[in-house]
Design a protein around this motif. Structure first.
Motif, short mmCIF file in Angstrom:
data_model
loop_
_atom_site.label_atom_id
_atom_site.label_comp_id
_atom_site.label_asym_id
_atom_site.label_seq_id
_atom_site.Cartn_x
_atom_site.Cartn_y
_atom_site.Cartn_z
N LYS A 96 0.92 -1.05 0.04
CA LYS A 96 -0.18 0.00 0.59
C LYS A 96 0.80 1.02 0.04
CE LYS A 96 -3.64 -2.30 2.33
NZ LYS A 96 -4.59 -1.68 3.41
N PRO A 97 0.94 1.47 -0.98
CA PRO A 97 1.30 3.46 -1.08
C PRO A 97 1.59 4.17 -0.54
CG PRO A 97 0.44 3.38 -3.19
CD PRO A 97 0.27 1.73 -2.42
N THR A 98 2.51 5.13 0.70
CA THR A 98 2.60 6.03 1.33
C THR A 98 1.21 7.25 -0.22
OG1 THR A 98 4.38 7.00 0.58
CG2 THR A 98 3.67 5.72 2.73
N GLN A 99 0.56 8.48 0.11
CA GLN A 99 0.66 9.58 -0.23
C GLN A 99 1.38 10.03 -1.34
OE1 GLN A 99 -3.58 9.27 -1.08
NE2 GLN A 99 -2.39 10.90 -2.76
N THR A 146 23.32 2.91 -6.55
CA THR A 146 22.25 4.28 -5.91
C THR A 146 21.88 4.88 -7.30
OG1 THR A 146 23.90 3.94 -3.84
CG2 THR A 146 21.85 5.82 -3.44
N LEU A 147 20.20 4.98 -6.71
CA LEU A 147 19.36 5.40 -7.93
C LEU A 147 19.64 7.24 -7.85
CD1 LEU A 147 15.90 3.24 -7.14
CD2 LEU A 147 17.82 3.27 -10.05
N PRO A 189 12.75 7.39 -5.37
CA PRO A 189 12.45 7.56 -6.40
C PRO A 189 11.46 8.81 -6.61
CG PRO A 189 11.16 5.96 -6.36
CD PRO A 189 11.25 5.78 -4.63
N CYS A 190 12.12 9.44 -7.51
CA CYS A 190 11.48 11.09 -8.20
C CYS A 190 10.58 10.47 -8.83
CB CYS A 190 12.39 12.20 -8.15
SG CYS A 190 13.68 11.92 -9.40
N CYS A 227 11.24 -2.94 -7.51
CA CYS A 227 12.17 -1.60 -8.04
C CYS A 227 11.45 -0.50 -7.90
CB CYS A 227 12.78 -2.57 -9.21
SG CYS A 227 13.91 -3.19 -9.26
N LEU A 228 10.20 -0.55 -7.66
CA LEU A 228 9.63 0.82 -8.04
C LEU A 228 9.26 1.53 -6.41
CD1 LEU A 228 8.16 0.10 -11.11
CD2 LEU A 228 5.96 1.48 -10.02
N ARG A 229 9.83 1.09 -5.33
CA ARG A 229 9.38 1.25 -3.75
C ARG A 229 11.50 1.23 -3.93
NH1 ARG A 229 6.01 -3.24 -4.51
NH2 ARG A 229 7.17 -3.98 -2.55
N ARG A 230 12.33 1.21 -4.64
CA ARG A 230 13.67 1.67 -3.95
C ARG A 230 14.41 2.05 -3.95
NH1 ARG A 230 15.26 -4.31 -2.35
NH2 ARG A 230 17.55 -3.39 -2.43
#
Length: 222
Positions: A24-27, A68-69, A79-80, A99-102
């Motif tokens: 569940k992603p944060t807002q 490191t992104l 990630p921006c 990967c989207l959350r790292r």
């Protein structure tokens, strides 16, 4: 007559599997995903692990997919939206990809991402990409070659370094300020910068930073 114990089935020691919890992603994270999907972002160029992104306001940002992104945009959140744009619209990752959350990636993840093809719909127009290559790569290479081209610094005989106060020898490496043209030992300048905690190459004498031009030039005498 068989006993109850002998006829009963052996106890089951396996614990029931817990249902997999859904992420569940944060807002704020969800908002960045929405911006990455719907803002007018385009890919200008892809080179190995580096992606050049044309932002919605016309600025160009550089995204690096490595351990490191990183992104050169002002947003310090990782990630921006530009990194998410690369993930979602350039490489076509699904929304549930981990990967989207790292903030950092393992080598196997980096290898997998860099092996994905670029989705054509993420590219900027042909004329825009051609213009970017002309401005960024052609001028960058010519400017780089001009900066690395050796120049001569004219130094009077007996001239002393303003830092160590020693006379500058003929075979020593020297640099010169682009504003006041005062020479200084290259090694002395580096030591002075480190001791003073200066990241910019300010001149020891005139203290100018904006117009300073310091390079590895050979000494000549007049």
């Amino acid at each position: 007559m068989e006993s109850v114990a002998s006829s009963s089935s052996p106890p089951n020691h396996h614990h029931p599997q817990r249902p997999r919890t859904r992420f569940k992603p944060t807002q704020p994270f969800a908002d960045r995903i929405v911006r990455a999907l719907h803002h007018d972002l385009r890919l200008l160029h892809r080179r190995e692990s580096t992606f050049f992104i044309l932002g919605a306001t016309g600025n160009v940002y550089t995204v690096a997919l490595c351990a490191t992104l990183s992104c050169t945009c002002p947003d310090r959140t990782t990630p921006c939206k530009h990194i998410l744009f690369v993930f979602l619209r350039v490489l076509g990752l699904p929304l549930d990809d981990t990967c989207l959350r790292r903030r950092t990636l393992r080598p196997c993840q980096v290898s997998r991402l860099l092996g994905l093809p670029t989705l054509p719909e993420s590219l900027a127009g042909v004329s825009v990409r051609q213009r970017f290559h002309q401005l960024f790569f052609n001028q960058g290479s010519s400017a780089s070659s001009s900066r690395t081209r050796p120049r001569d610094v004219e130094i009077e005989e007996g001239r002393s370094c303003p830092v160590c106060l020693e006379e500058m020898g003929r075979e020593e490496r020297v640099v010169a300020c682009g504003t006041c043209r005062n020479p200084i030992h290259e090694e002395c300048l580096m030591k002075w910068k480190r001791s003073s905690g200066r990241r910019s190459a300010y001149c020891v004498i005139c203290r100018q930073g904006g117009g300073i031009s310091i390079g590895r030039w050979n000494k000549t005498s007049t």
